[in-house]
Scaffold this active site. Sequence first.
Site, PDB file in Angstrom:
ATOM      1  N   LYS A 163       1.233  -2.376   9.196  1.00  0.00           N
ATOM      2  CA  LYS A 163       2.951  -1.970   8.986  1.00  0.00           C
ATOM      3  C   LYS A 163       3.940  -2.172   9.829  1.00  0.00           C
ATOM      4  O   LYS A 163       4.206  -2.883  10.104  1.00  0.00           O
ATOM      5  CB  LYS A 163       2.956  -0.666   9.951  1.00  0.00           C
ATOM      6  CG  LYS A 163       0.973  -0.294   9.377  1.00  0.00           C
ATOM      7  CD  LYS A 163       1.164   0.858  10.249  1.00  0.00           C
ATOM      8  CE  LYS A 163      -0.995   1.907   9.765  1.00  0.00           C
ATOM      9  NZ  LYS A 163      -1.051   3.131  10.641  1.00  0.00           N
ATOM     10  N   LEU A 175       1.207  -1.144   0.184  1.00  0.00           N
ATOM     11  CA  LEU A 175      -0.228   0.093  -0.134  1.00  0.00           C
ATOM     12  C   LEU A 175       0.671   1.670  -0.105  1.00  0.00           C
ATOM     13  O   LEU A 175       0.527   2.247  -0.542  1.00  0.00           O
ATOM     14  CB  LEU A 175      -1.371   0.064   1.699  1.00  0.00           C
ATOM     15  CG  LEU A 175      -2.431  -1.076   1.650  1.00  0.00           C
ATOM     16  CD1 LEU A 175      -2.853  -1.131   2.947  1.00  0.00           C
ATOM     17  CD2 LEU A 175      -2.855  -1.144  -0.198  1.00  0.00           C
ATOM     18  N   ASP A 197      -2.698  16.735  17.897  1.00  0.00           N
ATOM     19  CA  ASP A 197      -3.214  17.521  16.588  1.00  0.00           C
ATOM     20  C   ASP A 197      -4.255  17.219  14.853  1.00  0.00           C
ATOM     21  O   ASP A 197      -3.960  15.751  13.823  1.00  0.00           O
ATOM     22  CB  ASP A 197      -1.240  15.910  15.169  1.00  0.00           C
ATOM     23  CG  ASP A 197      -0.292  16.290  14.581  1.00  0.00           C
ATOM     24  OD1 ASP A 197      -1.041  17.567  13.820  1.00  0.00           O
ATOM     25  OD2 ASP A 197      -0.416  15.754  13.399  1.00  0.00           O
ATOM     26  N   PHE A 235      11.101   4.060   6.239  1.00  0.00           N
ATOM     27  CA  PHE A 235      11.245   3.453   7.623  1.00  0.00           C
ATOM     28  C   PHE A 235      11.052   1.499   6.920  1.00  0.00           C
ATOM     29  O   PHE A 235      10.615   1.081   8.342  1.00  0.00           O
ATOM     30  CB  PHE A 235      12.013   4.423   8.472  1.00  0.00           C
ATOM     31  CG  PHE A 235      12.246   5.327   8.782  1.00  0.00           C
ATOM     32  CD1 PHE A 235      13.713   4.916   9.466  1.00  0.00           C
ATOM     33  CD2 PHE A 235      11.795   6.866   8.580  1.00  0.00           C
ATOM     34  CE1 PHE A 235      14.834   5.914   9.452  1.00  0.00           C
ATOM     35  CE2 PHE A 235      13.240   7.449   9.109  1.00  0.00           C
ATOM     36  CZ  PHE A 235      13.642   7.344   9.473  1.00  0.00           C
ATOM     37  N   SER A 236       9.715   2.188   6.432  1.00  0.00           N
ATOM     38  CA  SER A 236       8.711   0.528   7.304  1.00  0.00           C
ATOM     39  C   SER A 236       7.835   1.073   5.271  1.00  0.00           C
ATOM     40  O   SER A 236       7.844   1.734   4.366  1.00  0.00           O
ATOM     41  CB  SER A 236       7.649   1.388   8.409  1.00  0.00           C
ATOM     42  OG  SER A 236       6.638   2.636   7.712  1.00  0.00           O
ATOM     43  N   GLU A 237       7.359   0.072   6.013  1.00  0.00           N
ATOM     44  CA  GLU A 237       6.651  -1.065   4.169  1.00  0.00           C
ATOM     45  C   GLU A 237       5.053  -0.938   5.222  1.00  0.00           C
ATOM     46  O   GLU A 237       4.916  -1.321   6.470  1.00  0.00           O
ATOM     47  CB  GLU A 237       7.124  -1.948   3.309  1.00  0.00           C
ATOM     48  CG  GLU A 237       6.062  -1.940   1.863  1.00  0.00           C
ATOM     49  CD  GLU A 237       6.776  -2.922   1.852  1.00  0.00           C
ATOM     50  OE1 GLU A 237       6.788  -3.405   0.294  1.00  0.00           O
ATOM     51  OE2 GLU A 237       7.079  -4.525   2.496  1.00  0.00           O
TER      52      GLU A 237
END
Length: 385
Positions: A52, A29, A144, A34-36
Amino acid sequence: MARENGESSSSWKKQAEDIKKIFEFKETLGTGAFSEVVLAEEKATGKLFAVKCIPKKALKGKESSIENEIAVLRKIKHENIVALEDIYESPNHLYLVMQLVSGGELFDRIVEKGFYTEKDASTLIRQVLDAVYYLHRMGIVHRDLKPENLLYYSQDEESKIMISDFGLSKMEGKGDVMSTACGTPGYVAPEVLAQKPYSKAVDCWSIGVIAYILLCGYPPFYDENDSKLFEQILKAEYEFDSPYWDDISDSAKDFIRNLMEKDPNKRYTCEQAARHPWIAGDTALSKNIHESVSAQIRKNFAKSKWRQAFNATAVVRHMRRLQLGSSLDSSNASVSSNLSLASQKDCLAPSTLCSFLSSSSGVAGVGAERRPRPTTVTTGHTGSK
C-alpha cells in the site's frame, strides 16, 4: 510520526530510497483518493505481498490516525488476521507491506457454494471468535466487525477466514472503556448508539450479528428510517423470522441471543461464546441451507450498492477488488442524541486510516440499496429487552 510507548517511529520504519529495488511491482490492485495498492514480489524471496503506497503529502495533518493503525497492526500476529509484514519509508512515500489474501469475500464464497450448513457457519464463527479473543487479550477492540471485513486466505475449499480492516480499531486504555460513536450502524452495539462508554463487548455483539446473517442471509435490524433502525438496535429488538429460521437449530438461536444481549455485562465474552455447544459441541446442524441463505444474501447485499457503503479490504478474484483511500467524508458516523445520521462527518476525523487502508468507505444503509426484511409470520423470538 509520533512515538508508540516511547518508541521512535524511525525504529520500525525501514528507509528505502527506491522501493522498486526491494519489490517488483506486478500490477495495480486498486487506487483511491490517497493511495495505491500494488501486487508486489519481494525480490529477495519471491514472495507476493499487497503493498500500500501512501504519498506523504496525503498524510499531512493525519499522522495520528496512521500511527494508531500501525500501532495496532504491528502488535498483531494471528493466523486469522491479515498481517502487516513491513513498513518502508522513502522521501515521498510510506509503504505498508501487507499479507496477501486472495480467497475472496465471505458472502461471495457462500453464494458460490452449492452446499452450506450450520456447521459451516459455526466453523467460520469459531475462527472469528478465536481471532477476536486474541485481540481482546492484546487490549485491542476492533469496533467494526462485519462480514465485509472477513476474507478467505486462499481459493482453497478449506481456506481459513481472515479478519481485515483495522481502521476503527482502538487500544483499550486503563479504564477499559471507550466512548467514540463509530462503526457500522447495522452491526454496532446498543451501548455505542446510546453514546455510553463501552468496551470490547461491542465486538461480541457484532459477532452475534454476523452469526445471524450467516444463518439467514439478511440483517437482524432493518428499517427505511434511520431513527427507527437505531431504536430497534437500542432495544435489541430482533426476530427469528419464519420460514427462514424454521430449520435452524435452537442451539444456534441461543448462541446468537447470548451475543446479541442488550446488557454488555450479561453479554457473552469471546471465551464464553467459544465454549457454547454450537461452537464447541455438535449441536450445529448439517442440513443444507444454501438455497435460502444465498438467495437472501443476493437480495439484501447487492454488490453494486452494498460495497459502496462499507469499509472493506479485499484482494478478490484475480486480486483486483482492493481499492484504497476513499475519503471518509461521507462515512464517519456520529450518532446524535436523537439518533440522527445528520452529522455523519463528525464521528471520526477524515484522517482515520480507513481512508488509506480500506476500500470504499461508508455506513451501512447510507447510500446502500436498502431492501426490506422478509415479511412473514415471525417466530416470536426477540432479543433481550
